[in-house]
Motif scaffolding. Sequence first.
Motif, PDB file in Angstrom:
ATOM      1  N   ASN A 134       0.821  -1.211   0.000  1.00  0.00           N
ATOM      2  CA  ASN A 134       0.000   0.000   0.000  1.00  0.00           C
ATOM      3  C   ASN A 134       0.855   1.261   0.000  1.00  0.00           C
ATOM      4  O   ASN A 134       0.567   2.216  -0.722  1.00  0.00           O
ATOM      5  CB  ASN A 134      -0.948   0.013   1.203  1.00  0.00           C
ATOM      6  N   VAL A 135       1.912   1.263   0.801  1.00  0.00           N
ATOM      7  CA  VAL A 135       2.797   2.427   0.856  1.00  0.00           C
ATOM      8  C   VAL A 135       3.495   2.630  -0.476  1.00  0.00           C
ATOM      9  O   VAL A 135       3.560   3.747  -1.007  1.00  0.00           O
ATOM     10  CB  VAL A 135       3.824   2.281   2.001  1.00  0.00           C
TER      11      VAL A 135
ATOM     12  N   THR B  34       2.553   1.604  -3.459  1.00  0.00           N
ATOM     13  CA  THR B  34       1.570   2.023  -4.452  1.00  0.00           C
ATOM     14  C   THR B  34       1.215   3.493  -4.285  1.00  0.00           C
ATOM     15  O   THR B  34       1.140   4.234  -5.264  1.00  0.00           O
ATOM     16  CB  THR B  34       0.299   1.160  -4.341  1.00  0.00           C
ATOM     17  N   THR B  35       1.026   3.932  -3.059  1.00  0.00           N
ATOM     18  CA  THR B  35       0.689   5.331  -2.799  1.00  0.00           C
ATOM     19  C   THR B  35       1.817   6.259  -3.231  1.00  0.00           C
ATOM     20  O   THR B  35       1.574   7.273  -3.904  1.00  0.00           O
ATOM     21  CB  THR B  35       0.394   5.538  -1.301  1.00  0.00           C
ATOM     22  N   VAL B  36       3.047   5.910  -2.876  1.00  0.00           N
ATOM     23  CA  VAL B  36       4.192   6.743  -3.257  1.00  0.00           C
ATOM     24  C   VAL B  36       4.332   6.785  -4.777  1.00  0.00           C
ATOM     25  O   VAL B  36       4.566   7.849  -5.360  1.00  0.00           O
ATOM     26  CB  VAL B  36       5.489   6.229  -2.590  1.00  0.00           C
TER      27      VAL B  36
ATOM     28  N   ASP C 207       1.973   6.315  -7.092  1.00  0.00           N
ATOM     29  CA  ASP C 207       0.877   7.096  -7.678  1.00  0.00           C
ATOM     30  C   ASP C 207       1.083   8.593  -7.479  1.00  0.00           C
ATOM     31  O   ASP C 207       0.851   9.388  -8.389  1.00  0.00           O
ATOM     32  CB  ASP C 207      -0.462   6.668  -7.076  1.00  0.00           C
ATOM     33  N   GLU C 208       1.528   8.985  -6.285  1.00  0.00           N
ATOM     34  CA  GLU C 208       1.767  10.402  -6.019  1.00  0.00           C
ATOM     35  C   GLU C 208       2.917  10.937  -6.863  1.00  0.00           C
ATOM     36  O   GLU C 208       2.848  12.059  -7.374  1.00  0.00           O
ATOM     37  CB  GLU C 208       2.057  10.624  -4.537  1.00  0.00           C
TER      38      GLU C 208
END
Length: 144
Positions: free
Chosen positions: A60-61, A63-65, A67-68
């Motif tokens: 999750n981390v 993927t979030t990084v 995407d951002e």
Amino acid sequence: MDMNQLFEFLKQNWLIFLIALIVLFVIVSFVKTVVKWALVLVIVAAVAVYSGITWNDIDNVVTTVKDETVQQLKDQAMNAMVQEAKKATFSAGADGTYTIKSPNVELKGSTNSSKVKLAFNGVSLGEWEINDTMKLFIDEAKKK
């Protein structure tokens, strides 16, 4: 994972993390082979598993990084198009393809397509649907 929970866990297990950091420092300082990085990964994975971090949390981390980061690159590319439109050069191929280059942006497309390939600072950002900003960028480059 809740940050307060993580900080509380670190407070309770600070000695284990300190020992792991010292071991990592010793390994990185003295071991000079690929084995060094394998040992580092094993220790980091062991500490992560011990702390209760799951692979799902890590995924999750990441993927979030990712995407951002991609979104920031897209935003920067759009801003660069607006700022560099007057510096852009247009070159057309005989087959209906075109390339538009500015100091930081490069667009490649075809006259009969609604998509273009975008590169920003030499990094390909993939194929994008043409939006209003891109249309203005293309039109300004064609004027030259």
